[in-house]
Design a protein around this motif. Structure first.
Motif, short mmCIF file in Angstrom:
data_model
loop_
_atom_site.label_atom_id
_atom_site.label_comp_id
_atom_site.label_asym_id
_atom_site.label_seq_id
_atom_site.Cartn_x
_atom_site.Cartn_y
_atom_site.Cartn_z
N PRO A 56 0.87 -1.23 -0.16
CA PRO A 56 -0.12 0.02 0.08
C PRO A 56 0.81 1.30 -0.17
CG PRO A 56 -0.84 -1.56 1.71
CD PRO A 56 0.67 -2.04 1.27
N LEU A 57 1.97 1.05 -0.17
CA LEU A 57 3.09 2.34 -0.09
C LEU A 57 2.77 3.52 -0.81
CD1 LEU A 57 5.69 3.64 0.88
CD2 LEU A 57 6.65 2.56 -0.61
N GLY A 58 2.24 3.26 -2.00
CA GLY A 58 2.00 4.28 -3.11
C GLY A 58 0.61 5.02 -2.71
N ASN A 59 -0.35 3.95 -2.50
CA ASN A 59 -1.57 4.89 -1.73
C ASN A 59 -1.40 5.53 -0.42
OD1 ASN A 59 -2.92 3.44 -3.90
ND2 ASN A 59 -3.72 1.81 -2.57
N LEU A 60 -0.69 5.24 0.52
CA LEU A 60 -0.33 5.83 1.61
C LEU A 60 0.44 7.35 1.17
CD1 LEU A 60 0.88 2.98 3.76
CD2 LEU A 60 -1.11 4.25 3.99
N LEU A 61 1.32 7.38 0.29
CA LEU A 61 1.96 8.68 -0.27
C LEU A 61 0.93 9.51 -0.76
CD1 LEU A 61 5.47 6.99 -1.47
CD2 LEU A 61 5.06 8.52 0.78
N LEU A 62 0.01 8.77 -1.79
CA LEU A 62 -0.95 9.61 -2.64
C LEU A 62 -2.09 10.19 -1.74
CD1 LEU A 62 -1.27 7.74 -6.14
CD2 LEU A 62 -0.60 10.12 -5.77
N TYR A 63 -2.37 9.42 -0.91
CA TYR A 63 -4.12 9.98 -0.14
C TYR A 63 -3.70 11.44 0.59
CZ TYR A 63 -8.03 10.06 2.71
OH TYR A 63 -8.97 10.31 3.37
N PRO A 64 -2.63 11.80 1.14
CA PRO A 64 -2.69 13.08 1.63
C PRO A 64 -2.63 14.22 0.55
CG PRO A 64 -0.82 11.86 2.72
CD PRO A 64 -1.47 10.99 1.74
N LEU A 65 -2.04 13.85 -0.63
CA LEU A 65 -2.24 14.87 -1.56
C LEU A 65 -3.08 14.74 -2.40
CD1 LEU A 65 1.46 13.54 -3.52
CD2 LEU A 65 1.21 15.44 -1.71
N GLU A 66 -4.06 13.74 -2.65
CA GLU A 66 -5.13 13.81 -3.45
C GLU A 66 -6.50 14.05 -2.42
OE1 GLU A 66 -4.89 10.78 -7.16
OE2 GLU A 66 -6.14 10.27 -5.71
N SER A 67 -6.36 14.06 -1.16
CA SER A 67 -7.58 14.29 -0.52
C SER A 67 -7.16 15.91 0.05
CB SER A 67 -7.45 13.41 0.98
OG SER A 67 -6.40 13.37 1.51
N ARG A 68 -6.11 16.57 -0.19
CA ARG A 68 -5.89 17.94 0.49
C ARG A 68 -6.97 18.81 0.16
NH1 ARG A 68 -4.05 19.88 4.74
NH2 ARG A 68 -2.47 21.69 4.88
N PHE A 69 -7.43 18.75 -1.24
CA PHE A 69 -8.41 19.74 -1.67
C PHE A 69 -9.88 18.97 -2.04
CE2 PHE A 69 -4.60 21.95 -2.11
CZ PHE A 69 -4.93 23.50 -1.95
N PRO A 70 -10.88 19.56 -1.53
CA PRO A 70 -12.18 18.86 -1.93
C PRO A 70 -12.56 19.34 -3.22
CG PRO A 70 -12.59 21.02 -0.46
CD PRO A 70 -10.99 20.70 -0.64
N PRO A 71 -13.45 18.71 -3.87
CA PRO A 71 -14.05 19.13 -5.25
C PRO A 71 -14.36 20.57 -5.19
CG PRO A 71 -14.81 16.87 -4.70
CD PRO A 71 -14.16 17.29 -3.29
N TRP A 72 -14.59 21.08 -6.11
CA TRP A 72 -14.62 22.67 -6.36
C TRP A 72 -16.27 22.57 -6.22
CZ3 TRP A 72 -17.29 25.56 -10.13
CH2 TRP A 72 -17.31 27.13 -9.92
N ASP A 73 -16.62 23.79 -5.39
CA ASP A 73 -18.17 24.05 -5.12
C ASP A 73 -18.45 25.08 -6.07
OD1 ASP A 73 -20.49 24.72 -4.03
OD2 ASP A 73 -19.79 25.28 -2.06
N PRO A 74 -19.39 24.80 -6.82
CA PRO A 74 -20.05 25.75 -7.85
C PRO A 74 -20.95 26.52 -7.36
CG PRO A 74 -20.95 23.56 -8.32
CD PRO A 74 -20.00 23.38 -7.17
N SER A 75 -21.35 26.49 -6.24
CA SER A 75 -22.47 27.45 -5.62
C SER A 75 -22.02 28.94 -5.63
CB SER A 75 -22.81 26.94 -4.14
OG SER A 75 -21.89 26.93 -3.37
N ARG A 76 -20.75 29.12 -5.37
CA ARG A 76 -20.31 30.36 -5.43
C ARG A 76 -20.54 31.33 -6.62
NH1 ARG A 76 -14.49 30.89 -3.36
NH2 ARG A 76 -14.89 33.06 -3.32
N GLY A 77 -20.91 30.68 -7.79
CA GLY A 77 -21.16 31.33 -8.88
C GLY A 77 -20.05 31.11 -9.83
N ALA A 78 -20.18 31.79 -11.13
CA ALA A 78 -19.44 31.52 -12.14
C ALA A 78 -17.90 31.97 -12.26
CB ALA A 78 -19.96 32.03 -13.48
#
Length: 267
Positions: A56-78
């Motif tokens: 699982p080494l690759g996953n353990l290294l990737l997870y903190p990177l990929e989970s750092r930012f949530p999906p973009w929230d479009p509710s704030r407008g264009a």
């Protein structure tokens, strides 16, 4: 100097390259009076290869990177603009065959097409030149521009930055090109694992952006301790993650980011 080091020392330190280098060194030592050390290095190389490929080494290294930012929230407008980081299209192969060739991270090209349709007034910028240490005249922006046109983005909406060679230059040259005004909102489209380093670099040059992560390489927390059935996939995830962590450390030491692991807000 940093660019040269990143393409030499940085590449040499990537897991698969380091393991191969260690294996070659062990073979050389086996034919000398240091054969005992050579056997130990060979065993070490095999263990590291197994860990990088199947654990699982690759996953353990990737997870903190990929989970750092949530999906973009479009509710704030264009948004006012959309920035697409290079890294998908191979400029040299594209120039050779006369057509855009997407080798990696296709989501970086596909996602902006939907964003462009949803936000018809947003400016669209692609940033990327040629990241090879010894490069020819082919520029990724030229071929990515064609790819983006092919999937429905009108040519007149595209702004192409074609001279950057790495993420720091992406940030610096894009800011100079678009001259963002106070209060404008710009989306940054890049791979989820690459987002912390990218946002940190854009912030440091004075260009505040909103993260729009794409191209995830793993699922959620449930995948953290899963073993890989494919050595190739495991090695790929480990290499990708280590490249990012090396880049994060290097840029932080150089003062080009304010945080080791930039997040949605500065820690």
């Amino acid at each position: 100097m940093f660019f040269v080091l990143s393409k030499t020392l940085g590449v040499a330190l990537l897991p698969i390259n380091f393991i191969v280098e260690l294996g070659i060194l062990s073979l050389i030592l086996l034919s000398t009076r240091y054969a005992a050390l050579g056997r130990k290095l060979a065993a070490t190389a095999l263990v590291l290869l197994a860990l990088a490929a199947f654990s699982p080494l690759g996953n353990l290294l990737l997870y903190p990177l990929e989970s750092r930012f949530p999906p973009w929230d479009p509710s704030r407008g264009a948004p006012d603009g959309i920035i697409i980081l290079g890294g998908s299209v191979d400029p040299d192969l594209s120039a050779t065959h006369g057509t855009p060739i997407v080798r990696h991270a296709a989501d970086r090209i596909l996602a902006p097409a939907e964003l462009a349709r949803r936000y018809p007034n947003a400016r669209i910028v692609f940033t990327g030149g040629n990241s090879d240490l010894i490069s020819g005249d082919a520029k990724e922006a030229d071929w990515s521009g064609i790819a983006l046109e092919n999937i429905g983005i009108p040519k007149e909406r595209l702004i192409l930055e074609r001279n950057s060679r790495n993420t720091y230059e992406n940030a610096l040259l894009t800011k100079q090109l678009v001259a963002p005004k106070p209060g404008e909102r710009w989306l940054l489209v890049t791979s989820a694992f690459h987002m912390p380093r990218s946002v940190g670099l854009f912030r440091k040059v004075g260009f505040d952006v909103e993260a729009y992560p794409v191209d995830w390489r793993m699922g959620g927390r449930e995948d953290l301790f899963s073993f890989s059935n494919s050595g190739r996939d495991g090695l790929s995830r480990t290499d990708v993650a280590m490249r990012e962590w090396i880049g994060l450390v290097a840029y932080r030491l150089m003062g080009r980011t304010a945080d080791l692991l930039p997040g949605p807000t500065r820690d």
